[in-house]
Design a protein around this motif. Structure first.
Motif, PDB file in Angstrom:
ATOM      1  N   TYR A 780       8.106  -8.542  -4.968  1.00  0.00           N
ATOM      2  CA  TYR A 780       7.736  -8.301  -3.577  1.00  0.00           C
ATOM      3  C   TYR A 780       7.232  -6.880  -3.415  1.00  0.00           C
ATOM      4  CZ  TYR A 780      10.308 -12.573  -2.909  1.00  0.00           C
ATOM      5  OH  TYR A 780      10.726 -13.856  -2.998  1.00  0.00           O
ATOM      6  N   GLY A 781       6.390  -6.686  -2.443  1.00  0.00           N
ATOM      7  CA  GLY A 781       5.893  -5.358  -2.172  1.00  0.00           C
ATOM      8  C   GLY A 781       7.005  -4.441  -1.681  1.00  0.00           C
ATOM      9  N   LYS A 782       6.802  -3.178  -1.870  1.00  0.00           N
ATOM     10  CA  LYS A 782       7.813  -2.215  -1.439  1.00  0.00           C
ATOM     11  C   LYS A 782       7.269  -1.372  -0.298  1.00  0.00           C
ATOM     12  CE  LYS A 782      10.382  -1.533  -5.729  1.00  0.00           C
ATOM     13  NZ  LYS A 782      10.772  -0.584  -6.768  1.00  0.00           N
ATOM     14  N   LEU A 800       3.449   1.110   2.740  1.00  0.00           N
ATOM     15  CA  LEU A 800       3.409   0.262   1.558  1.00  0.00           C
ATOM     16  C   LEU A 800       3.278   1.145   0.321  1.00  0.00           C
ATOM     17  CD1 LEU A 800       3.078  -2.737   0.521  1.00  0.00           C
ATOM     18  CD2 LEU A 800       0.625  -2.321   0.632  1.00  0.00           C
ATOM     19  N   ILE A 803       2.397  -3.289  -4.111  1.00  0.00           N
ATOM     20  CA  ILE A 803       2.025  -4.622  -3.604  1.00  0.00           C
ATOM     21  C   ILE A 803       2.795  -5.719  -4.305  1.00  0.00           C
ATOM     22  CG2 ILE A 803      -0.285  -3.911  -2.964  1.00  0.00           C
ATOM     23  CD1 ILE A 803      -1.236  -5.388  -5.523  1.00  0.00           C
ATOM     24  N   PHE A 858       0.228   2.622  -6.654  1.00  0.00           N
ATOM     25  CA  PHE A 858       0.609   1.241  -6.376  1.00  0.00           C
ATOM     26  C   PHE A 858       0.624   0.489  -7.698  1.00  0.00           C
ATOM     27  CE2 PHE A 858      -0.700   0.337  -1.720  1.00  0.00           C
ATOM     28  CZ  PHE A 858      -0.037   1.453  -1.302  1.00  0.00           C
ATOM     29  N   ARG A 860       1.969  -2.081 -10.597  1.00  0.00           N
ATOM     30  CA  ARG A 860       2.648  -3.370 -10.575  1.00  0.00           C
ATOM     31  C   ARG A 860       2.813  -3.877 -11.994  1.00  0.00           C
ATOM     32  NH1 ARG A 860      -0.764  -8.544  -8.655  1.00  0.00           N
ATOM     33  NH2 ARG A 860      -1.985  -8.844 -10.519  1.00  0.00           N
TER      34      ARG A 860
END
Lengths: 1105, 458
Positions: A780-782, A800, A803, A858, A860
């Protein structure tokens, strides 16, 4: 050997009708005897027909009277000879819900009588087996061998024994009564071989008469074969021979007799298990260890094994002080290390890194037993550090005295005046003192038949080796600074624990277990932690107190006083229930909770000192961090053996079904305060600087089916499948993990020639899948708190920061292992060899996202890599000398391992980290660095600057941070069962460690040789080989005759040494210390910042009564 | 039924339960707060306050993106250049990222990367998240915020289209769903998508004039880039003189959680005003604007200070802009002057002799004299775009206008972009031939669906 005639042919005369209506013995004997021999296998039918269950409870009663009670309580017809001396023996027996036949057999267990079927097949008769065979032989008209195999006492029949008749291909297996038979045997001298795992094999010569029946009664004596050992699997307890993978089983008590042990990690290290690597973080007390089983497969996820204590999942993540080490070693009965996915599949999520199963000590029924122990350690670090150099000079322009290293000279920032040197080994400058440790342990256990208990309590404290140097004390004296008590004290760890176990048998088929474990540790660090390097590497790092001292001892300075006590309280409740509704059916359940509360308070204050004004404190800063974590575990398992009738003679199927559920709740709160007034030290004062909070909640669940299939008691297949779900990963076909394995006891095959060299030999192979789940935050996004200046105001926002990746799958490990187990030379030599090939698929790598989704930070995770581990493990244990008064045991363990990133995603380049990188074809924990190709003093100033060295264009691979080869050696010598000498060595080679211990001369002194100056522009990494003298001990056990006079049961005194010496090509103190905590296992050990492990001497005293 | 039979029954019951639960195990492991260490619980977003916090974050990111874009666009489009003066006071020096549209080989990707590229995309992604939760509130009083989320997303897309080479991918990461890496879209397609976003913003009923203005000007801006001048003008006709959507000129701040005072992080003002590296130069690269003639004839839309540098060498006066003289100065992202310029451009393209009227209306509003309409079409276009350059100085529109001059008005690149040589640090360089930025390298490296610029034409 030939049995004497008298023992081969005995005849039982009397079978007498015990009550009216029963058959007359004289008339039925021949017929009964004939039927008796012919119908052993039919007895099972009778059991089925007479399956009414009865209970018998007798105390000091004759067997005959008990038999009569059985007759009364059942509807079977039983014939025996009243008054037979054997039947007059007194017995005490308690039986619940057993068949009448079982009851009769159990009652007769201590006699020479056995039970058979009457001629009409509707009753049972009691007689001697030898009489029966004698009688039958005259009737049957063909030769047979019918024998009984019992234990060494001759009272307990042993089923499943392989009996081989020479000349025949098909061996026989003894039945539940321990009976075997061969029909159509050629008369004459025949030889049979009897084998059973866990017992010494026997070869017996028998004379078989023409048309006769030979009736050997064979007693087997137990042997210490490793394959007969019972070990833990996810589905319960199994014999080692039945499972297809290797499990290491450790008895901490035995290890503690010879090695200084404070923690579980110490035990694992001392056990020297092939494939298990124990890495130290530092020599500080409470320092956690990283435990790696069969290498490392994950790049961004945890490589920690799963730890299960009495059925409850324990959070053993690396933190300080280590949670794993909160478990008191003295309270542990066994530790089993289950290596690799092929073995760990059914243990569930995150088990792909292996499983450590810890079983607490259970009490023994009987009078209360006390065990007391006390040990005291003294320790000091060893190895010397090179001289440290410090250049002093004046700043260009303003003539201000300052530190003036070569780079500053080159940049014309200063002019060098002098270079001072210190010897950090000198007592004046050394920050290393003596480590001391005191530990007290009390253990008590006992109980009655149905309730047993055990209690272990221990407490101890360790004073670390860190000390303030003498030079600092002098300096503080000059400045008039009086350090606080916290500032004066070395780091210290206090740890206390209490473990209580209770086992209750409320009924014969129900066992309840309860384990309560509580521990509290208090770890105190102080400013010395931060200034460890001042007298070594960071001595050259700036204007510190030390350099100011040399520069100008009267100069005003700032003293940073820090303290950070950390208190951890944890409790574990583990409850278990085992219900055995039948002999072949078992239900196990575990429920447990692990709760941990950690509170860390840090306080720091600056103190300005000058000779004229003295010392004055400024406002301080403080932080209060707390973590409350609860882990709930529920496990259920049901196992049975299928009743296959006659097939059970060679086929044994034991299916299991089970499931587990685990939930984690974690609450973190951090409060940071500043401007704490002088004189105050609490978090309640000052101004809020920042506060953070987090809630972590996740749950996992899974279920499995498994079955063990045994063929002929020597070939076993283990087949299972498991499905997992988690809060992060929903159920899918991708989360199904199968396993299959086979174990073949080759030495029990008829073609295996019985010899004195090899007692048992087994081949095994297994393949299995297991997984490590991604974190929920990876999916899940943070969002984090933020603030923006909107419309002229600062407004709180939700920013955010990641993502996430909703497509993530678990990292999946597939492992194949193949190996052998061999007991030889009368079970005095035990060899275990295993080759394991583990492939981590879908390995998670954190990578940048395209800019069209956000900025670089960002990041991931993606399932894009494959990592392969290969391990070869070999262990050898030999009882070289085994005599009445002398025992010499040698141990050897070898591990060869490698690791490689076999694939990254298509088009994905290498990922670089601080000093490591992820690149196809190289290990994931490899070290990369730019090499020094050459240097030249271009401008002729006698100095080598950055632009005067030639480095390779890109970083090149230097080596792996994990040892490729590890070997351990152990020797243990016992004399007269009183003196025990023990010593252990460990060898590691082909690994790379970075050392900061290069000479500082090249970076400081403008007169240093050019090659030394050049070397300061590159990191110093080098391949390492080392041999460590891990331990040595001498233990004296007080003779029992002496103990008897004082009422004692056992007493020993032991002098032990640990980490006694290190022979290494490493330029530094201890390459085995790894201060890095990064997931990718970077070893960034800094000799200047991390103390090495001390050499310990321990006096250990144990008393039992 | 005896115990063994019962046991068998139990075992099969357990087995059946587990097999059935295989379908529902997902429910077993659901947790109330699936948190992973975030500061903010996701439930917070499902409140009015939380959903607005998401929107404010969008606005903050957009402000930062626009300010960075403005700075870069200004550096490369003669609004603000860096000139190193080798003086003894040491206060003037090179600005290291001054690439001046030279041909730059940047990690194999030819071109200059737009540093605000990821911020503009983040604005898009965050807008969709904010909108997701704003809509879930079913609160009409939040309609303005929903509209704003569309507008900000539209602006982000339009600015990507204006400043980056053709082929910008619009990757998607809807809240709680898997991210989709986008493929490159032609510039015109981006403008069309931006128009659609603005249409969505305009279609939402609310009573906030400033947010309505934001949507309308944004739509007109995108339509103008598409050459649809009449539609653009129609959108902005009802914008009143006092209607304005202001933007705080770049205010990036440290997180509030540490309690420290927010600090400007990066701003158009910071380079000339704080670091004093950059200045305005007239006729930069021959084609640049004549920003001022002398200190007394400074246009109030581009206020400057003129300072003589004392040093070892004789240099002309150093001119610094003062329009942005602090870290939180407010500028007009969308308002009446924008509308006037759109109207003028539409009339000009219709050959309407009144095309100069909106321009002079705007000039008069700030006390400037009327300007006289030139006679030639070329001069008319020059005047229009000069006016736009002065009105929107430092607001990130100049590069787009330069591109439009080439693309929509047929000008040669050499007559619009800087050409020839320039001097920096007493060294001579040549202007490059790039006309647009390229995405940042992470787009090239990480987006497996991205094939690079479709073209780098204006």
């Amino acid at each position: 050997m030939k049995l004497p005639t008298s023992s081969r042919f005995l005849f039982l005369a009397g079978v007498v009708v015990s009550s009216p209506g029963y058959l007359d013995s004289q008339s039925v004997i021949p017929q009964v005897a004939q039927q008796f021999i012919a119908s052993e296998e039919v007895l099972s039918d009778l059991i089925q027909q007479k399956n009414r269950l009865i209970s018998i409870h007798a105390k000091d009663r004759s067997i005959e009277s008990v038999l009569r009670e059985i007759l009364q309580k059942s509807d079977i017809r039983l014939f025996f000879s009243p008054g037979n001396p054997e039947l007059q023996k007194k017995i005490t027996i308690s039986l619940d819900s057993v068949t009448p036949l079982d009851a009769v057999n159990l009652v007769l267990r201590t006699t020479k009588l056995i039970v058979g079927k009457t001629a009409d097949g509707q009753g049972l008769m009691i007689r001697s087996a030898s009489d029966t065979t004698r009688k039958s032989s005259a009737v049957a008209g063909s030769s047979s061998i019918v024998g009984v195999v019992t234990d060494s006492s001759g009272t307990k029949p042993i089923s499943g024994v392989t009996v081989i008749l020479t000349g025949r291909n098909n061996p026989e297996i003894t039945n539940e009564q321990g009976i075997f038979r061969f029909d159509n045997v050629s008369p004459g001298d025949r030889q049979i071989m009897v084998r059973m795992l866990g017992f010494k094999s026997q070869s017996i010569n028998i004379l078989v008469e023409d048309a006769g029946v030979a009736t050997p009664r064979i007693r087997l004596s137990a042997s210490a074969t490793s394959l007969s050992e019972v070990v833990t699997t996810a589905t319960g307890q199994q014999r080692r021979v039945e499972i297809a993978h290797d499990i290491a089983k450790i008895s901490p008590e035995k290890i503690m007799e010879r090695t200084p042990v404070r923690t579980v990690a110490d035990i694992l290290e001392a056990a020297q298990i092939p494939g298990v690597l124990v890495q130290r973080q530092s020599g500080d007390p409470g320092s956690p260890t990283k435990i790696r089983i069969r290498g490392i497969g994950s790049i961004s996820q945890s490589n920690d094994p799963v730890v299960i204590l009495d059925g409850v999942w324990i959070d053993a993540s690396t933190s300080r002080p280590s949670k794993l080490d909160d478990i008191d070693p003295a309270s542990i009965e066994t530790i089993e290390v289950i290596r690799g996915p092929s073995a760990a599949t059914l243990f569930g999520q995150d088990a792909s890194n292996g499983v450590i199963v810890i079983t607490s000590k259970k009490g023994q029924a009987g009078p209360t037993r006390w065990n007391l122990s006390y040990n005291r350690d003294w320790g000091q670090t060893y190895g010397s550090s090179p001289l440290l150099h410090k250049a002093l000079g004046t700043q260009t322009g303003i003539q201000e005295p300052q530190w003036c290293p070569i780079p500053n000279v080159i940049s014309s920032l200063c002019r060098q005046d002098s270079v001072i040197s210190i010897d950090p080994n000198n007592r004046l400058f050394s920050r290393e003192g003596t480590e001391t440790n005191n530990r007290y342990t009390v253990q008590v256990d006992g109980g009655a038949q149905n309730v047993t208990y055990s209690l272990t309590a221990s407490t101890g404290n360790t004073i670390g080796v860190r000390r303030r140097s003498g030079i600092e004390n002098i300096r503080y004296g000059i400045l008039g600074y009086v350090p606080s008590s916290e500032f004066n004290s070395p780091s210290e760890l206090k740890r206390s624990s209490l473990t209580t176990t209770l086992a209750i048998n409320p009924a014969s088929n129900v066992t309840l277990g309860l384990t309560l474990t509580g521990s509290q540790s208090s770890l105190r660090d102080n400013n010395l932690r931060h200034s460890w390097g001042l007298s070594s590497a960071s001595f050259s790092g700036g204007l510190s107190l030390d350099t100011a001292f040399y520069d100008n001892p009267l100069r005003m300075s700032t003293i940073y006083a820090d303290e950070s006590p950390l208190k951890t309280t944890s409790g574990i409740i583990s409850s278990s229930v085992q219900y055995r509704p039948g002999e072949i059916f078992v239900i196990n359940g575990n429920f447990g909770v692990e709760k941990t509360a950690r509170k860390e308070f840090t306080f720091s204050r600056e103190t300005f000192c000058s000779l004229n004004a003295g010392c004055a404190d400024t406002t301080g800063r403080a932080s209060d961090r707390s973590e409350d974590k609860s882990v709930y575990t529920l496990r259920l398992n049901a196992s049975t053996s299928l009743n296959l009738g006659a097939l059970n003679r060679f086929l044994d199927i034991r299916p299991s079904v089970g499931g587990d559920y685990r939930k984690t709740d974690q609450h973190n709160v951090e409060i940071y305060k500043k401007d704490i007034p002088v004189g105050m030290r609490t978090i309640s004062t000052g101004n809020l600087e920042r506060s953070l909070g987090a809630i972590i909640e996740n749950a996992t669940a899974g279920w499995y089916l498994n079955s063990t299939i045994g063929l002929f008691k020597r070939i076993y297949f283990d087949v299972g499948v498991r499905q997992d779900v988690g809060s992060a990963i929903a159920s899918s076909k991708d989360a199904i993990y199968p396993k299959i394995g086979g174990s073949w006891l080759v030495s029990d095959e008829s073609f295996w020639r019985q010899n004195r060299i090899v007692n048992s030999f087994r081949l095994r192979s297994a393949i299995g899948h297991a997984a490590v789940q991604p974190d929920m935050g990876d999916i899940y996004g943070k969002y984090v708190n933020g603030v923006e200046f909107i419309d002229g105001h600062f407004i709180n926002t939700a920013d955010l920061t990641s993502i996430g990746n909703q497509s993530l799958q678990p990292e999946r490990a597939v492992e194949m292992e193949i190996g052998f187990d061999l007991d030889a030379l009368g079970n005095r030599l035990n060899l275990i060899g295993t080759y394991a090939h583990k492939l981590n698929k879908n390995t998670l790598i954190e990578r940048s996202i395209p800019s069209s989704l956000g900025p670089d930070y960002f990041r991931r995770k993606e399932n894009i890599a494959r990592v392969r581990n290969r391990n070869f493990e070999l262990s050898a244990n030999g009882r070289i000398i085994e005599r009445k008064n002398m025992l010499l045991i040698l141990n050897y363990a070898l591990t060869m391992s490698d690791n490689i990133v076999s694939r990254l995603g298509n088009g994905i380049g290498p990922f670089a980290t601080l000093s490591s990188r992820i690149e196809e074809g190289y290990p994931i924990a490899g070290v990369w660095t730019r090499a020094l190709l050459g240097y030249r003093d271009i401008n002729g100033d006698g100095l080598i600057g950055q632009d005067e060295v030639v480095l390779s264009d890109s970083a090149s691979y230097v080596g792996w941070t994990q040892p490729r080869y590890r070997a351990s050696y152990g020797i243990s010598f016992t004399l007269n069962n009183q003196f025990v000498f023990d010593s252990r060595f460990a060898y590691q080679s082909r690994y790379v460690q970075r050392s900061n211990r290069y000479t500082t001369l090249g970076s400081e002194d403008i007169n240093a040789p050019l090659d030394q100056q050049a070397l300061t522009h590159v990191f110093s990494h080098r391949p390492i080989s080392d041999l460590r003298w891990n331990s040595a001990s001498i233990t004296y056990h007080i003779p029992k005759s002496v103990l008897a006079r004082i009422g004692g049961r056992s007493m020993s005194v032991s002098l032990q040494g640990n980490n006694l010496n290190l022979w290494s090509n490493y330029i530094g103190r201890d390459p085995g210390v790894n201060s890095g905590l990064l997931a990718i296992e970077e070893q960034l050990y800094d000799d200047g910042a991390t103390p090495p492990r001390p050499r310990l001497f321990v006096l250990d005293f144990k008393l039992g009564f | 039924m005896n115990n063994i039979a019962k046991a068998r029954l139990y075992s099969w019951a357990i087995l059946a339960t587990l097999m059935l639960s295989g379908c529902s195990l997902d429910n077993i492991v659901k947790v109330d707060k699936p948190q992973t260490g975030n500061d903010i619980e996701h439930e917070y977003f499902d409140t009015r306050e939380g959903s607005l916090a998401l929107l404010y974050s969008v606005m903050g990111t957009f402000q930062e993106a626009v300010s960075t874009t403005s700075r870069e666009v200004s550096y490369f489009t003669d609004e603000l250049v860096s000139r190193s003066v080798n003086s003894s006071d040491g206060s003037l020096g090179d600005y290291s990222s001054d690439s001046r549209f030279e041909v730059v080989d940047w990690r194999g990707f030819s071109g200059v990367q737009l540093s605000s590229y990821p911020l503009l995309h983040t604005t898009r992604i965050k807008s969709s998240h904010a909108r997701y939760f704003l809509k879930r509130q079913a609160d009409n009083s939040l309609n303005y915020a929903i509209s704003a989320s569309y507008s900000l997303e539209g602006y982000a897309i339009a600015m990507l289209a204006e400043n980056v080479c053709s082929g910008v991918p619009l990757s998607q990461a809807p809240y709680g769903q898997a991210a989709v890496y986008g493929r490159g879209l032609p510039t015109d397609s981006l403008f069309v998508i931006a128009v659609a976003k603005f249409d969505s913003a305009i279609a939402i009923e609310h009573d906030s004039l400033r947010f309505k203005t934001l949507a309308k000007i944004g739509k007109a801006r995108a339509l103008s880039s598409l050459g649809r001048y009449q539609e653009a003008s129609d959108v902005v006709t009802d914008i009143g003189e006092n209607e304005m959507f202001n933007l705080t000129y770049t205010e990036a701040v440290t997180p509030v959680t540490d309690g420290s005072t927010p600090q400007p992080l990066d701003a158009f003002w910071s380079m000339p005003q704080v670091y004093r590296f950059s200045e305005i130069i007239n006729r930069e690269g021959n084609n640049g604007m004549m920003w001022y003639s002398n200190a007394s004839s400074v246009d109030p839309r581009v206020p400057v200070t003129v300072n003589q540098v004392n040093g070892s060498f004789s240099f002309p006066a150093v001119v610094r802009q003062t329009k942005f003289n602090s870290g939180n100065v407010v500028f007009k992202l969308a308002g009446w002057p924008h509308a006037k310029m759109v109207e003028a451009e539409n009339l000009l393209n219709k050959a309407d002799p009144n095309w100069i009227v909106p321009i002079n209306d705007a000039r008069r509003s700030i006390g400037l004299n009327d300007t006289i309409a030139p006679s030639s079409e070329s001069q008319k276009i020059d005047l229009l775009f000069r006016e736009r350059a002065f009105w929107f100085y430092g607001q990130g529109t100049r590069l787009s206008d330069m591109r439009r001059l080439v693309r929509q008005y047929g000008r040669a690149v050499s007559s619009v972009y800087p050409i020839g040589i320039y001097t920096r640090s007493r060294e001579v360089f040549s202007y490059g031939d790039a006309t647009v930025f390229i995405p940042t390298s992470a787009e090239f490296v990480e987006n497996y669906n991205y094939d690079g610029c479709i073209h780098k034409n204006p």
